[in-house]
Motif scaffolding. Structure first.
Motif, PDB file in Angstrom:
ATOM      1  N   ARG A   1      41.391   4.782 -15.108  1.00  0.00           N
ATOM      2  CA  ARG A   1      40.300   5.731 -15.380  1.00  0.00           C
ATOM      3  C   ARG A   1      39.086   5.318 -14.564  1.00  0.00           C
ATOM      4  O   ARG A   1      38.910   4.149 -14.209  1.00  0.00           O
TER       5      ARG A   1
ATOM      6  N   ALA B   1      36.916   9.367  -8.087  1.00  0.00           N
ATOM      7  CA  ALA B   1      38.350   9.072  -8.151  1.00  0.00           C
ATOM      8  C   ALA B   1      39.015   9.268  -6.799  1.00  0.00           C
ATOM      9  O   ALA B   1      39.885   8.480  -6.395  1.00  0.00           O
TER      10      ALA B   1
ATOM     11  N   GLU C   1      34.969  20.184 -11.659  1.00  0.00           N
ATOM     12  CA  GLU C   1      35.742  18.998 -11.307  1.00  0.00           C
ATOM     13  C   GLU C   1      36.634  19.279 -10.100  1.00  0.00           C
ATOM     14  O   GLU C   1      36.699  18.483  -9.153  1.00  0.00           O
TER      15      GLU C   1
ATOM     16  N   ASN D   1      32.011  15.665 -15.057  1.00  0.00           N
ATOM     17  CA  ASN D   1      33.371  15.680 -14.487  1.00  0.00           C
ATOM     18  C   ASN D   1      33.426  15.705 -12.970  1.00  0.00           C
ATOM     19  O   ASN D   1      34.231  14.980 -12.367  1.00  0.00           O
TER      20      ASN D   1
ATOM     21  N   THR E   1      39.711  11.219 -15.245  1.00  0.00           N
ATOM     22  CA  THR E   1      38.316  11.394 -14.826  1.00  0.00           C
ATOM     23  C   THR E   1      37.330  11.125 -15.962  1.00  0.00           C
ATOM     24  O   THR E   1      36.502  10.223 -15.859  1.00  0.00           O
ATOM     25  N   THR E   2      37.418  11.876 -17.047  1.00  0.00           N
ATOM     26  CA  THR E   2      36.483  11.680 -18.162  1.00  0.00           C
ATOM     27  C   THR E   2      37.219  11.448 -19.471  1.00  0.00           C
ATOM     28  O   THR E   2      36.690  11.726 -20.546  1.00  0.00           O
TER      29      THR E   2
ATOM     30  N   CYS F   1      35.892   6.425 -15.642  1.00  0.00           N
ATOM     31  CA  CYS F   1      34.732   6.608 -16.536  1.00  0.00           C
ATOM     32  C   CYS F   1      34.652   5.459 -17.539  1.00  0.00           C
ATOM     33  O   CYS F   1      35.556   4.641 -17.637  1.00  0.00           O
TER      34      CYS F   1
ATOM     35  N   GLY G   1      40.757  15.248 -17.640  1.00  0.00           N
ATOM     36  CA  GLY G   1      39.477  14.854 -18.195  1.00  0.00           C
ATOM     37  C   GLY G   1      39.514  14.667 -19.699  1.00  0.00           C
ATOM     38  O   GLY G   1      38.506  14.296 -20.293  1.00  0.00           O
TER      39      GLY G   1
ATOM     40  N   ILE H   1      45.042  12.897  -9.880  1.00  0.00           N
ATOM     41  CA  ILE H   1      43.655  12.773 -10.344  1.00  0.00           C
ATOM     42  C   ILE H   1      43.482  13.731 -11.512  1.00  0.00           C
ATOM     43  O   ILE H   1      43.827  14.908 -11.427  1.00  0.00           O
TER      44      ILE H   1
ATOM     45  N   MET I   1      32.997  12.335 -11.439  1.00  0.00           N
ATOM     46  CA  MET I   1      34.128  11.447 -11.689  1.00  0.00           C
ATOM     47  C   MET I   1      35.319  11.801 -10.797  1.00  0.00           C
ATOM     48  O   MET I   1      36.027  10.908 -10.306  1.00  0.00           O
ATOM     49  N   SER I   2      35.577  13.088 -10.567  1.00  0.00           N
ATOM     50  CA  SER I   2      36.695  13.448  -9.693  1.00  0.00           C
ATOM     51  C   SER I   2      36.401  13.062  -8.249  1.00  0.00           C
ATOM     52  O   SER I   2      37.294  12.640  -7.503  1.00  0.00           O
TER      53      SER I   2
END
Length: 387
Positions: free
Chosen positions: A149, A317, A50, A310, A128-129, A151, A106, A103, A313-314
């Motif tokens: 979020r 973000a 991540e 992850n 993130t998650t 996710c 998770g 950020i 998602m980062s």
């Protein structure tokens, strides 16, 4: 004489101008963004990927000139996925480092633990998650103002697992084994049960264990009595692997299903052949054609594959936050919060991002089903629920 007076006045004016300029607060040279990430501890496998992906996104943004000419500076701290440590870290970020946004994390429990700190400071946080609904919506149903979020949420993930078991696996009976001390595990189990029963299935057992326990034979023995077609185990990879081995040792042949907490390659080392053929819900898969350029860049920089989901998602973000800062024209917390909430049709790594301002969750986030097969995760399908 007049010329001397004039010269003196000019010098005084210049001096005063210099003094006034010196008194003005200096504009920050960089935009400081916090990264609340588990670099050590039980979630480090994902956390390290991540953090790597976030730095990859920042490098690209900075190489293109940054945001309105300012470079992004990441202030990263290791939360260890520990709630108390995370609270201390976020306090340091907002009080000492003066980050404009955060950020991560998770983990749902960690996100809920730091909520009071970042919201009191009016510093937006993008989990993130962290899939627990309570991360962005309080118990009274109101949106948590400075928490977002990127996710999907547990009701969706649990519903996907329940509907997949019914429709794709043809299961009639199911059981669950979950961690009663973990919010993530509790919520996934709850929504799996609701979806499975709503679709006409029968739950034969719902067995819980406490965080830290590693022997699940007693619970699995009760589950075996009901002879389920599938067992849903919404835990991290360590617990899932041990449960799989113990289930097979007890002669349980049911198909095993999990959530995105399974998505670490070491599940194969821990479970061995016991995990073969199991399915789990995830946010993304390596086979997704839309992330191939990202994978190429990640491998080139770090010499290894990222551990999904992850890092995706980062990365998303960071793209989302950079876009919000540009649209807000400011790093003021309230302006940035409003810009994040108003995000619509933003192209990010995993697709098009639109945020629901009523709950700060992304709309229409798809899930993927993966299978543990021959020591690898294989893509099965992209899944959208019928609810």
């Amino acid at each position: 004489m007049k010329s001397r007076i004039l010269i003196t006045l000019i010098l005084v004016a210049v001096l005063l101008s210099s003094l006034l300029s010196a008194c003005k607060p200096a504009e920050p040279e960089t935009i400081k963004i916090g990264n609340l990430v588990a670099l050590t501890g039980p979630s480090a496998t994902w956390g390290q990927s991540e953090n790597n992906a976030l730095m990859l996104a920042v490098d690209k943004i900075n190489a293109a000139g940054g945001i309105d000419g300012k470079k992004i500076e990441i202030i990263a701290y290791d939360s260890r996925a520990d709630k108390l440590e995370a609270v201390n870290v976020v306090k340091r970020m907002v009080e000492q480092d003066k980050v404009v946004a955060i950020i991560g994390p998770g983990q749902s429990g960690v996100a809920n633990a730091v909520r009071e700190v970042n919201n009191s400071a009016k510093v937006p946080l993008i989990a993130t998650t962290a899939t627990n609904p309570k991360v962005t919506v309080a118990d009274d149903g109101t949106v948590v103002p400075f928490t977002f979020r990127v996710c999907f949420i547990d009701p969706f993930q649990g519903t996907v697992a329940g509907q997949f078991a019914l429709k794709d696996l043809g299961a009639k009976k199911a059981a669950t084994l979950y961690d009663i001390g973990d919010e993530y595990s509790q919520f996934l189990s709850k929504y799996f049960v609701e979806a499975f029963e709503k679709g006409g299935g029968t739950i034969t057992a719902s067995e819980a264990f406490r965080s830290g326990e590693l022997d699940f034979r007693a619970q699995l023995g009760k589950i075996k009595e009901g002879n389920p077609d599938v067992i849903f185990i919404p835990t991290m990879q360590k617990e899932a692997a041990l449960a799989a081995k113990q289930a097979r040792d007890l002669g349980i042949t049911a198909t095993l299903i999990g959530g995105d907490g399974w998505g670490s390659p070491d599940i194969f080392d821990l479970a061995g052949p016991a995990i073969e053929g199991a399915y789990f819900v995830n946010l993304a898969a390596m086979e997704d054609p839309t992330i191939q350029d990202f994978l190429k860049d990640y491998r080139a920089k770090y010499g290894a594959d990222p551990v999904l989901p992850n890092p995706l998602m980062s990365y998303d973000a960071m793209l989302w936050l950079a876009d919000a800062i540009k649209r807000a024209g400011s790093t003021d917390g309230t302006a940035l919060r409003d810009a994040l909430a108003a995000t619509k049709d933003l192209q990010v790594l995993t697709g098009i991002l639109t945020i629901d301002p009523s709950n700060h969750n992304p709309l229409n986030k798809p899930a993927v089903i993966q299978q543990c097969k021959d020591g690898k995760f294989t893509y099965v399908k992209t899944f959208v629920t019928t609810d």
